[in-house]
Each structure stands twice: as C-alpha cells, then as structure tokens.
Design a protein around this motif. Structure first.
Motif, PDB file in Angstrom:
ATOM      1  N   LYS A 153      41.072  38.063  42.028  1.00 24.51           N
ATOM      2  CA  LYS A 153      40.577  39.543  41.929  1.00 24.51           C
ATOM      3  C   LYS A 153      42.091  40.200  42.423  1.00 24.51           C
ATOM      4  CE  LYS A 153      38.641  43.795  41.858  1.00 24.51           C
ATOM      5  NZ  LYS A 153      39.342  44.865  42.641  1.00 24.51           N
ATOM      6  N   LYS A 154      42.935  40.588  41.745  1.00 28.74           N
ATOM      7  CA  LYS A 154      44.343  41.477  41.702  1.00 28.74           C
ATOM      8  C   LYS A 154      44.184  42.623  41.250  1.00 28.74           C
ATOM      9  CE  LYS A 154      49.383  40.812  40.894  1.00 28.74           C
ATOM     10  NZ  LYS A 154      50.135  40.046  41.164  1.00 28.74           N
ATOM     11  N   GLY A 155      43.954  43.720  41.227  1.00 27.96           N
ATOM     12  CA  GLY A 155      43.406  45.744  41.384  1.00 27.96           C
ATOM     13  C   GLY A 155      42.605  45.391  40.201  1.00 27.96           C
ATOM     14  N   ASP A 156      42.944  45.440  38.711  1.00 28.38           N
ATOM     15  CA  ASP A 156      42.045  45.907  37.621  1.00 28.38           C
ATOM     16  C   ASP A 156      42.277  44.158  36.534  1.00 28.38           C
ATOM     17  OD1 ASP A 156      44.466  45.981  36.802  1.00 28.38           O
ATOM     18  OD2 ASP A 156      44.354  48.099  35.418  1.00 28.38           O
ATOM     19  N   ASP A 157      43.003  43.259  37.665  1.00 28.19           N
ATOM     20  CA  ASP A 157      42.668  42.247  36.908  1.00 28.19           C
ATOM     21  C   ASP A 157      42.175  40.862  37.450  1.00 28.19           C
ATOM     22  OD1 ASP A 157      43.747  40.321  34.755  1.00 28.19           O
ATOM     23  OD2 ASP A 157      46.010  40.055  35.270  1.00 28.19           O
ATOM     24  N   TYR A 158      42.095  40.013  36.554  1.00 25.11           N
ATOM     25  CA  TYR A 158      41.412  38.782  37.251  1.00 25.11           C
ATOM     26  C   TYR A 158      41.465  37.112  36.665  1.00 25.11           C
ATOM     27  CZ  TYR A 158      37.765  37.621  33.909  1.00 25.11           C
ATOM     28  OH  TYR A 158      37.878  38.839  32.331  1.00 25.11           O
ATOM     29  N   ARG A 159      41.231  36.881  37.328  1.00 25.19           N
ATOM     30  CA  ARG A 159      41.271  34.773  36.807  1.00 25.19           C
ATOM     31  C   ARG A 159      39.651  34.405  36.705  1.00 25.19           C
ATOM     32  NH1 ARG A 159      44.344  37.185  34.123  1.00 25.19           N
ATOM     33  NH2 ARG A 159      46.510  36.503  34.225  1.00 25.19           N
ATOM     34  N   PHE A 160      39.280  33.210  36.528  1.00 23.02           N
ATOM     35  CA  PHE A 160      37.824  32.860  36.558  1.00 23.02           C
ATOM     36  C   PHE A 160      38.913  30.967  36.884  1.00 23.02           C
ATOM     37  CE2 PHE A 160      34.247  30.160  36.046  1.00 23.02           C
ATOM     38  CZ  PHE A 160      33.423  30.546  36.897  1.00 23.02           C
ATOM     39  N   LYS A 161      38.238  30.925  38.288  1.00 29.75           N
ATOM     40  CA  LYS A 161      39.463  29.904  38.765  1.00 29.75           C
ATOM     41  C   LYS A 161      37.628  28.606  38.509  1.00 29.75           C
ATOM     42  CE  LYS A 161      40.324  28.691  42.911  1.00 29.75           C
ATOM     43  NZ  LYS A 161      39.641  27.448  43.862  1.00 29.75           N
ATOM     44  N   VAL A 162      38.031  27.213  37.786  1.00 31.79           N
ATOM     45  CA  VAL A 162      37.188  26.523  37.195  1.00 31.79           C
ATOM     46  C   VAL A 162      36.885  25.534  38.328  1.00 31.79           C
ATOM     47  CG1 VAL A 162      36.541  25.221  35.798  1.00 31.79           C
ATOM     48  CG2 VAL A 162      37.526  26.921  34.782  1.00 31.79           C
ATOM     49  N   SER A 163      35.892  25.265  39.157  1.00 33.76           N
ATOM     50  CA  SER A 163      35.289  24.216  40.286  1.00 33.76           C
ATOM     51  C   SER A 163      35.028  22.602  39.700  1.00 33.76           C
ATOM     52  CB  SER A 163      35.019  24.698  41.163  1.00 33.76           C
ATOM     53  OG  SER A 163      33.851  25.144  40.849  1.00 33.76           O
TER      54      SER A 163
END
Length: 235
Positions: A153-163
């Motif tokens: 999460k970075k402010g109002d942005d995000y990524r879903f990091k696949v494990s």
C-alpha cells in the motif's frame, strides 16, 4: 457471501478477496496484463502463435538464459545498493520480510536453469493454460486452489503481490481474465504500508538504508516488467 473488492479489500479482514488482475504482480514486479510483461505470459502468447515451437526456441528459454541476477538488488534494477562489505549475502530478504529462501538453480523466477527444468516449466504452463481455458478458474473446487498473496500500500494506491499461483496468474492473464478471487497468504502480514518503512525489520537492523528500501517498494508501483525485459534484451 459478499467478497470485498479492490482497495476496500485491504481494510477488510476477509480471507478471500476479489482483485483486478491489473493490480497484481509477482515478487519481482512482473505483471500479467497486456500492458505489462511477465515471462510466463509471454511464453503462452508465443505458444498461441506458434503451437509447434520447441521449448528450446521459446521466450522462456531465452529469459532464463539472459536473466540471471546475482543479487536481490539486481531483481529490482538497483544493483548499486548491493555492498559486499555491508551484506553477508547478495540474496537478502525484502526489507519488510523476515526470511528469504532462494534457489540459485532450477528456479522458476530466473536462471540459470537446466534444460530439463525449463522443459518441465514449459510443458506445465501450457498444460495449465489449456485446463483453465476449458474449465475456468475454480479455486473453491480444488484443495489449495486459490491464488495467494498480500497487499503493498502506497497512499491511495496498492498492489497485490502474488506469493502462490504464478502459473495460474499467467494463464489467466493471457486468457483475458479481468479479476479473480484470491486468498490472503496465511501467516503473512496482510498489508505492507510504505508509511511504516521505519518499522520494517531489515531497515531497523541496517540491512537496507531507508533509501534502498524505498526504491524496492516503489519498484512495484513504477514498473510493469517491461523495463526489465528491455534491459535484458527480451523485447
């Protein structure tokens, strides 16, 4: 059951969430849509055009031959941050993670790899692609069938990091899937927020400077895999 989607999934406590494929990436920042680049996606797109291609002529073989990073830092295009006097090993964990287990041969994420391993990856990925093409993504029907990961999460942005589930993600990306149900990786911190950089384990212990940790975190938000593919002559 109402499954939270997108950004609202970050703030929920739900184990299963719905993610746009465009917000997903692997641990090296490769992405799965047409606007990004992922070695398994490119292999499948090539296979669709040339189904009789041998693995030896595939982009997958080329990727493993050309992309053979020597450190965690090279994976994030910041090789200058590696200091052999500061780091006991070039393969340090990500700044926010406790441990990092990496195989330096026959590793699905990069080379060098044996021809036997590459052929298995090639066959496995194509087989999975055809299965998902005919049956669709049905995680609830299979043991451990959900693709797994956690949030950056970075402010109002995000990524879903696949494990877990790289091959399925690649196949779904090539099949044009727009979103999918995924599971939060058990025993992992649900959200890694850049606001908490001072509390990350390997920033506190000096493995990473704050600047280096920020570079790696921002890599997920500022690149799509295309940059790395260009650097290593894969585009």
């Amino acid at each position: 059951m109402d499954v939270p989607r997108g950004f609202s999934a970050i703030e929920s406590s739900a184990e299963i969430v719905n993610m746009p494929l465009s917000m997903c990436c692997d641990w090296q920042g490769f992405t799965y849509t047409m606007s990004g680049w992922h070695y398994l996606c490119e292999m499948l797109r090539e296979y669709k055009l040339k189904p009789k291609n041998n693995y030896r002529k595939s982009i997958l073989k080329k990727y493993y031959d050309k992309y053979q990073p020597y450190s965690t830092f090279e994976c994030f295009l910041c090789e200058e941050e590696y200091d052999p006097l500061r780091h006991s090993t070039p393969w340090v964990p990500l700044p926010w993670e406790s441990a990092f287990r990496i195989r330096l041969s026959d590793n699905q994420h990069f080379g060098p790899n044996s021809n036997t391993f590459i052929r298995k990856e090639f066959v496995r990925t194509i087989s999975l692609y055809h299965r998902l093409e005919s049956q669709g993504y049905q995680p609830q029907e299979n043991k451990d069938g959900y693709i797994r990961g956690h949030f950056l999460k970075k402010g109002d942005d995000y990524r879903f990091k696949v494990s877990g589930g790289q091959h399925r993600m690649a196949a779904l990306g090539v099949l044009g899937q727009k979103d999918l149900h995924v599971k939060i990786q058990p025993d992992w911190k649900r959200v890694i927020d850049i606001q908490h950089i001072h509390h990350w384990e390997h920033v506190k212990n000096g493995t990473y400077s704050e600047e280096a940790a920020r570079k790696i975190f921002n890599f997920y938000f500022e690149t799509t895999g295309i940059e790395k593919a260009k650097k290593y002559g894969l585009l």
